[in-house]
Enzyme design. Structure first.
Site, short mmCIF file in Angstrom:
data_model
loop_
_atom_site.label_atom_id
_atom_site.label_comp_id
_atom_site.label_asym_id
_atom_site.label_seq_id
_atom_site.Cartn_x
_atom_site.Cartn_y
_atom_site.Cartn_z
CE1 TYR A 1 -4.36 -1.77 5.19
CE2 TYR A 1 -3.16 0.19 4.53
CZ TYR A 1 -3.90 -0.93 4.21
OH TYR A 1 -4.16 -1.21 2.88
CB SER B 1 -0.89 0.00 1.25
OG SER B 1 -1.52 1.25 1.44
#
Length: 227
Positions: free
Chosen positions: A123, A110
């Site tokens: 995350y 990501s």
């Protein structure tokens, strides 16, 4: 091809779509957080299709986490990082014997593996960890001519992105459309990627055109992060 995930019903829906396009697909229920179930799923896929040539490790959960009783660190890291590791290791055991040129392992990281966002410690850490994992595994498997890479998407038109925008809107006390406008203001190209855009980059990575690429994190974020 074999597709793995926790929700067998959704897997079967996807398998039906692929079958309509002529693909032979086997759906296997698998919780990537449990290494034994991952290993068993890969063994069954190997029995059905033989040695593996391409893996895309795309399972992930998003959202914030915080310090305290609602801290989601374990859930997020166990899924995004441990789960990807279990899949990559299982895949490596089912590659063809000897030099396996044309074999590819791809993890979906990501843009938050590149940058930090307040409230997203788990995350960000899990997606940054994937980049280190890919680099190390690329070195391990290079003697077998196996390429290992990661893709780092920014905003993509998915349910997860919508949930992120809804959380932003709620936190700022603004409408969802305004949250989307604020998010895209940080993207030079001014739009979210489509899932097909990310799939296209993965398709290139596993093609002969990318035969010199390994150990890399490839960014697709509309210019929101540039090296």
């Amino acid at each position: 091809a074999a597709i793995l995930g926790r929700n067998l019903a959704r897997l079967e829906e996807t398998a039906a779509l692929l079958a309509a396009r002529g693909a032979l697909v086997k759906s296997l229920a698998c919780d990537v957080r449990e290494r034994a179930t991952v290993d068993l799923a890969f063994e069954r896929a190997h029995e059905a299709f033989g040695p593996l040539s391409v893996l895309v490790a795309n399972t992930g959960v998003g959202g914030p986490n915080d310090d305290g009783p609602r801290d989601r660190w374990d859930e997020i890291v166990r899924t995004n990082l441990d789960g990807a590791y279990f899949c990559l290791r299982a895949a490596a055991r089912h590659l063809p014997e000897g030099a396996a040129e044309g074999c590819h392992l791809v993890a979906i990281s990501s843009i938050l593996g590149r940058i930090g966002v307040a409230g997203y410690t788990a995350y960000c850490a899990s997606k940054a960890g994937l980049l280190g994992l890919v680099r190390a595994l690329a070195m391990e498997l290079a003697p077998r001519r196996v390429q290992v890479n990661a893709v780092c998407p920014g905003w993509v038109e998915t349910d997860m992105a919508r949930a992120g925008l809804e959380g932003m809107a709620q936190g700022l006390g603004i409408a969802l459309d305004e949250a989307r406008r604020l998010a895209l203001a940080e993207v030079p190209l001014g739009r979210m990627s489509a899932p097909e855009d990310v799939a296209g980059l993965v398709a290139w990575l596993v093609s002969p055109d990318a035969r010199g690429v390994t150990g890399q994190g490839l960014d697709i974020n509309g210019g929101a992060f540039m090296i």
